[in-house]
Design an enzyme around this catalytic site. Structure first.
Site, PDB file in Angstrom:
ATOM      1  N   SER A 184       0.788  -1.231   0.000  1.00 46.89           N
ATOM      2  CA  SER A 184       0.000   0.000   0.000  1.00 46.89           C
ATOM      3  C   SER A 184       0.820   1.280   0.000  1.00 46.89           C
ATOM      4  O   SER A 184       0.349   2.320  -0.447  1.00 46.89           O
ATOM      5  CB  SER A 184      -0.957   0.006   1.186  1.00 46.89           C
ATOM      6  OG  SER A 184      -0.259  -0.202   2.397  1.00 46.89           O
ATOM      7  N   LYS A 228     -11.409   1.606  -2.244  1.00 48.40           N
ATOM      8  CA  LYS A 228     -10.411   2.070  -3.219  1.00 48.40           C
ATOM      9  C   LYS A 228     -11.044   2.056  -4.615  1.00 48.40           C
ATOM     10  O   LYS A 228     -11.887   2.892  -4.869  1.00 48.40           O
ATOM     11  CB  LYS A 228      -9.169   1.213  -3.074  1.00 48.40           C
ATOM     12  CG  LYS A 228      -8.665   1.447  -1.619  1.00 48.40           C
ATOM     13  CD  LYS A 228      -7.719   0.523  -1.108  1.00 48.40           C
ATOM     14  CE  LYS A 228      -7.281   0.641   0.302  1.00 48.40           C
ATOM     15  NZ  LYS A 228      -7.803   1.463   1.311  1.00 48.40           N
ATOM     16  N   HIS A 245      -5.355  -2.977  -2.833  1.00 45.46           N
ATOM     17  CA  HIS A 245      -4.857  -2.055  -3.865  1.00 45.46           C
ATOM     18  C   HIS A 245      -4.709  -2.716  -5.240  1.00 45.46           C
ATOM     19  O   HIS A 245      -4.406  -2.035  -6.212  1.00 45.46           O
ATOM     20  CB  HIS A 245      -3.516  -1.454  -3.423  1.00 45.46           C
ATOM     21  CG  HIS A 245      -3.645  -0.717  -2.132  1.00 45.46           C
ATOM     22  ND1 HIS A 245      -3.992   0.615  -2.062  1.00 45.46           N
ATOM     23  CD2 HIS A 245      -3.531  -1.142  -0.844  1.00 45.46           C
ATOM     24  CE1 HIS A 245      -4.078   0.984  -0.800  1.00 45.46           C
ATOM     25  NE2 HIS A 245      -3.797  -0.067  -0.043  1.00 45.46           N
TER      26      HIS A 245
HETATM   27  N1  PMP Z   1      -5.695  -3.652   3.648  1.00 47.82           N
HETATM   28  C1  PMP Z   1      -4.930  -2.770   3.012  1.00 47.82           C
HETATM   29  C2  PMP Z   1      -3.720  -3.253   2.284  1.00 47.82           C
HETATM   30  C3  PMP Z   1      -5.255  -1.414   3.044  1.00 47.82           C
HETATM   31  O1  PMP Z   1      -4.474  -0.517   2.424  1.00 47.82           O
HETATM   32  C4  PMP Z   1      -6.411  -0.994   3.726  1.00 47.82           C
HETATM   33  C5  PMP Z   1      -6.850   0.458   3.795  1.00 47.82           C
HETATM   34  N2  PMP Z   1      -5.905   1.398   3.633  1.00 47.82           N
HETATM   35  C6  PMP Z   1      -7.183  -1.964   4.383  1.00 47.82           C
HETATM   36  C7  PMP Z   1      -6.798  -3.276   4.313  1.00 47.82           C
HETATM   37  C8  PMP Z   1      -8.413  -1.571   5.153  1.00 47.82           C
HETATM   38  O2  PMP Z   1      -9.452  -1.314   4.271  1.00 47.82           O
HETATM   39  P1  PMP Z   1     -10.671  -0.361   4.630  1.00 47.82           P
HETATM   40  O3  PMP Z   1     -10.273   1.033   4.310  1.00 47.82           O
HETATM   41  O4  PMP Z   1     -11.762  -0.878   3.749  1.00 47.82           O
HETATM   42  O5  PMP Z   1     -10.977  -0.566   6.079  1.00 47.82           O
END
Ligand code: PMP
Length: 400
Positions: free
Chosen positions: A183, A242, A211
């Site tokens: 990420s 996303k 992502h």
């Molecule tokens: N996994 C990853 C790799 C993320 O980047 C994120 C959010 N930044 C999440 C899980 C959590 O997702 P959410 O925003 O839907 O809670």
């Protein structure tokens, strides 16, 4: 309770940054999440969004959410387990399972909750979880909740992963959990090698494709499909915050595994279900992703364009292979300063500093949307180069 107030009074990291005028968090946006947003009455170019396909402001996505509210109301007032399951929850689960190529899928209210609930459900006290050191915080927290023994291997380092696997009992329950696209760094997991090791050492594999979904694969089916490993990976996780332009998340796997998770994941059972508007907008985004490849193509053409400009500008972009582009600054204070200068100059980016990444890896996270124009990208890259140059100068003046 005295200690609570002492603890709060002793926390001064945020207030220090505010005094220095470089506090970059909780910036209030008063417009839609789009390539240009309004902050404090000023228009700024948005290069800090996860809306990779640019669908958060798409008329069909918004229309679907409005219609869902009209039909189902604003919330479900309960968990999926009890009174909170709608027909559209089930429709979306079936559509997602098909989209990623698994038998079944299960929705959660956020991606974070997927990782909390799933990892703690599938791994228990005598089990082992192997994590890439750069895995998302929600994966780490899910592992903590599981009581399993958690082992971190070096980022995308297959030899290190193997050296840990070798030491574990062959018959023990082991699960390797990794991001698909990382990420912050934007690089892609070395999934074929991980799958080979998993087979050799009798481990399951879970990919968090927050992502990668909507970004990799022929039609955005994600990292696992990109490598042609849908049958080899046991669990595919995704979020809707996303590319899917909404809020919520899911896990996809064999039906028996989903049935098990459905009855064990506490963040599913004890939390209210996705709102009707979130489900409907995700369904609309999925329709668009499945039928209009132009968004995916535009995202990648924007990515290539931005990378060419950044290389030309001599920016340090690490090992990225995706629309998530880290611009390494490698100094916390300078990173904050660059983000501040950029906002003053009309460009929104996210500063990422320790402890989210080691201080020597602090970076500006620049992320692309399919809807950015080349002119917007060019303007942003030019301003980033200028901001880095200026920040170096002003830090040097400050030091001497
Ligand atoms: N996994 C990853 C790799 C993320 O980047 C994120 C959010 N930044 C999440 C899980 C959590 O997702 P959410 O925003 O839907 O809670």
């Amino acid at each position: 309770m005295e200690s609570l107030y002492i603890k709060a009074a002793n926390y001064n990291t945020a207030s220090k940054l505010k005094v220095e005028g470089i506090y970059p968090y909780f910036r209030a946006i008063s417009s839609a999440q789009d390539t240009e947003v309004t902050i404090e009455g000023e228009k700024v170019l948005m290069f800090g969004s996860n809306s990779y396909l640019g669908l958060t402001n798409h008329p069909r996505v918004k229309e679907a959410a409005i219609k869902a509210i009209e039909k189902y109301g604003s919330g479900c007032a309960g968990s999926r387990f009890l009174n909170g399951t709608l027909d559209i929850h089930i429709e979306l689960e079936e559509r997602l399972a098909k989209f990623v190529g698994k038998e079944s899928a299960l929705l959660f209210s956020t991606g974070f909750q997927v990782n909390l609930g799933v990892i703690s459900a599938i791994a228990g006290r005598n089990d082992y979880i192997l994590l890439d050191e750069y895995d998302h915080a929600s994966i780490i927290d899910g592992s903590r909740l599981s009581f399993a023994k958690t082992i971190k291997y070096k980022h995308n380092d297959i030899h290190d992963l193997e050296s840990h696997l070798k030491k574990l009992p062959l018959n023990s329950n082991k699960v390797i959990v990794t991001d698909g696209i990382f990420s912050m760094e934007g690089d892609i997991v070395r999934l074929p090698e991980i799958v080979t090791l998993a087979k050799e050492y009798n481990a399951s594999v879970m990919v968090d494709d927050a992502h990668g979904l909507g970004v990799l694969g022929l039609n955005g089916e994600g990292t696992v499909a990109h490598f042609g490993l849908t049958n080899e990976v046991d669990l595919i996780m995704g979020t809707f915050s996303k590319s899917f332009a909404s809020l919520g998340g899911f896990i996809a796997a064999d039906t028996s595994v989903i049935e098990y998770i459905k009855h064990h994941a506490r963040s599913l059972i004890f939390s209210a279900s996705m709102t009707p508007a979130s489900v409907a907008s995700t369904l609309a985004a999925l329709d668009i992703i499945e039928t209009e490849s132009s968004h995916l193509q535009k995202l990648w053409s924007n990515t290539r364009y931005a990378m060419d400009l950044m290389k030309e500008a001599g920016l340090d972009t690490g090992d990225t292979e995706s629309p998530v582009i880290p611009i390494y600054i490698r100094n916390n204070e300078q990173t904050f300063l660059v983000a501040k200068l950029l906002q003053e100059n009309g460009v929104f980016v996210n500063p990422v500093v320790s402890p989210a990444v080691p201080a020597e890896n602090s970076l500006i996270r620049f992320s692309l949307m399919a809807t950015h124009t080349h002119a917007q990208i060019k303007e942003a890259v030019t301003k980033i180069k200028e901001a880095i140059h200026f920040s170096k100068k002003s830090l040097m003046e400050y030091e001497y």
